[in-house]
Design a protein around this motif. Structure first.
Motif: not given
Length: 247
Positions: A32, A131, A134, A163, A166, A168, A193-194, A197, A199
Motif C-alpha cells: 500500500g 479488471t 477493479r 493486476v 495478481n 503485488q 486505487t492500487l 488494494q 499493492r
C-alpha cells in the motif's frame, strides 16, 4: 501499514565491465505504499528496476520479497512472483482488444466441437470487464482495439494486465510522460486505487510534480549510489533537486 516490507533491496551492486552502474544501493517498499525513484539520466534508476525485475542479475547484494531472499533468472520468473514492470512504451498490441492484451502470450483456450482448441474469447472479455471495474476505470468499448484508446486509457490497460495476473509489486516507468493534464489525473487516480488494494508501487518519473502528487517516499539516486531518502511530507522540490545534482 504492514511492518514487514513487501520488497527489500539490500546493498545491490551491478557492474557492466569497468562501469559500476549501482554501488551498494538499498531500498524498501511496503504494501500500500508508493516509493518514487528520482535521479538524473545515468543515476541508475533503470538498472535498479531491471535488477529487481529479473532483466539484470546483481553482482552483489540481495533482493527479498515478503521476507524471503529471491533470485530471478528471467523477467518471467519475477512476474511469476508478482513483480510486474510497466515500461513507458506499455508493450501493448494496438490491434487487439483489452482482453486480448491482458492475456497476451498466455491466451486461454477452450475445446470446440469436443476436441478442437480455440481461443476462449468470452473468458478474455469477462477478464477485461472485471479488471477494469477493479481499477474503477470504466470503458464501454471492451472489444475495440486498444490503439483507438487515449493515453490514459492505454495506461489503464497495461496496469489492468498486471493486476489480473495478481502483481503485488508494480514498477511504473514514466507512466505520466506524454500525457495531458486530465490523462495524468486519471493515472494518479489509478495509482491511488492500487495503493488502496495493498499493492506496492515503484514510481519512476522525471516530473517532480507527479512524484509529489502520488508518492509516500522518494529514493534519490546519483551516479549509481543512494543520495538520500525522504518522506514526501517532510521534504520539498528544492531539497530533492539538491540531492539529485549533489548541491
Amino acid at each position: 501499514m504492514s511492518t514487514q516490507p513487501l520488497l527489500e533491496v539490500r546493498d545491490i551492486t551491478k557492474r557492466f565491465g569497468g562501469v559500476t552502474a549501482l554501488n551498494g544501493v538499498s531500498m524498501t517498499l511496503f504494501p500500500g505504499e508508493v516509493v518514487a525513484l528520482a535521479g538524473d539520466n545515468g543515476a541508475g534508476k533503470s538498472t535498479l528496476i531491471k535488477t529487481i525485475s529479473g532483466v539484470y542479475h546483481a553482482d552483489m547484494g540481495e533482493i527479498r520479497l515478503n521476507g524471503e531472499a529471491v533470485k530471478f533468472a528471467t523477467p518471467e520468473a519475477a512476474r511469476g512472483h508478482g513483480i510486474e514492470t510497466i515500461y513507458q512504451d506499455l508493450a501493448l498490441a494496438d490491434n487487439l482488444s483489452i482482453g486480448a492484451n491482458i492475456f497476451l502470450g498466455r491466451e486461454p483456450m477452450r475445446k470446440a466441437f469436443g476436441f478442437l482448441p480455440v481461443l476462449d474469447r468470452a473468458k478474455m472479455a469477462e477478464a477485461a470487464k472485471e479488471t477494469m471495474a477493479r481499477l474503477d476505470f470504466h470503458v464501454t468499448r471492451l472489444t475495440a482495439p486498444v490503439g483507438n484508446f487515449s493515453g490514459g486509457q492505454r495506461q489503464a490497460v497495461a496496469i489492468g494486465r498486471a493486476v489480473y495476473w495478481n502483481a503485488q509489486v508494480l514498477i511504473m516507468d514514466e507512466p505520466t510522460a506524454a500525457l495531458g493534464v486530465p490523462e495524468q489525473r486519471k493515472v494518479v487516480s489509478l495509482i491511488q486505487t492500487l495503493k488502496a488494494q495493498g499493492r506496492g508501487i515503484i514510481f519512476i518519473s522525471h516530473n517532480l510534480q507527479d512524484i509529489f502528487a502520488v508518492s509516500d517516499r522518494i529514493v534519490v539516486l546519483r551516479r549509481g549510489t543512494l543520495a538520500g531518502e525522504r518522506k514526501i511530507a517532510e521534504t520539498n522540490h528544492d531539497e530533492i533537486v539538491k540531492l539529485m545534482v549533489g548541491g
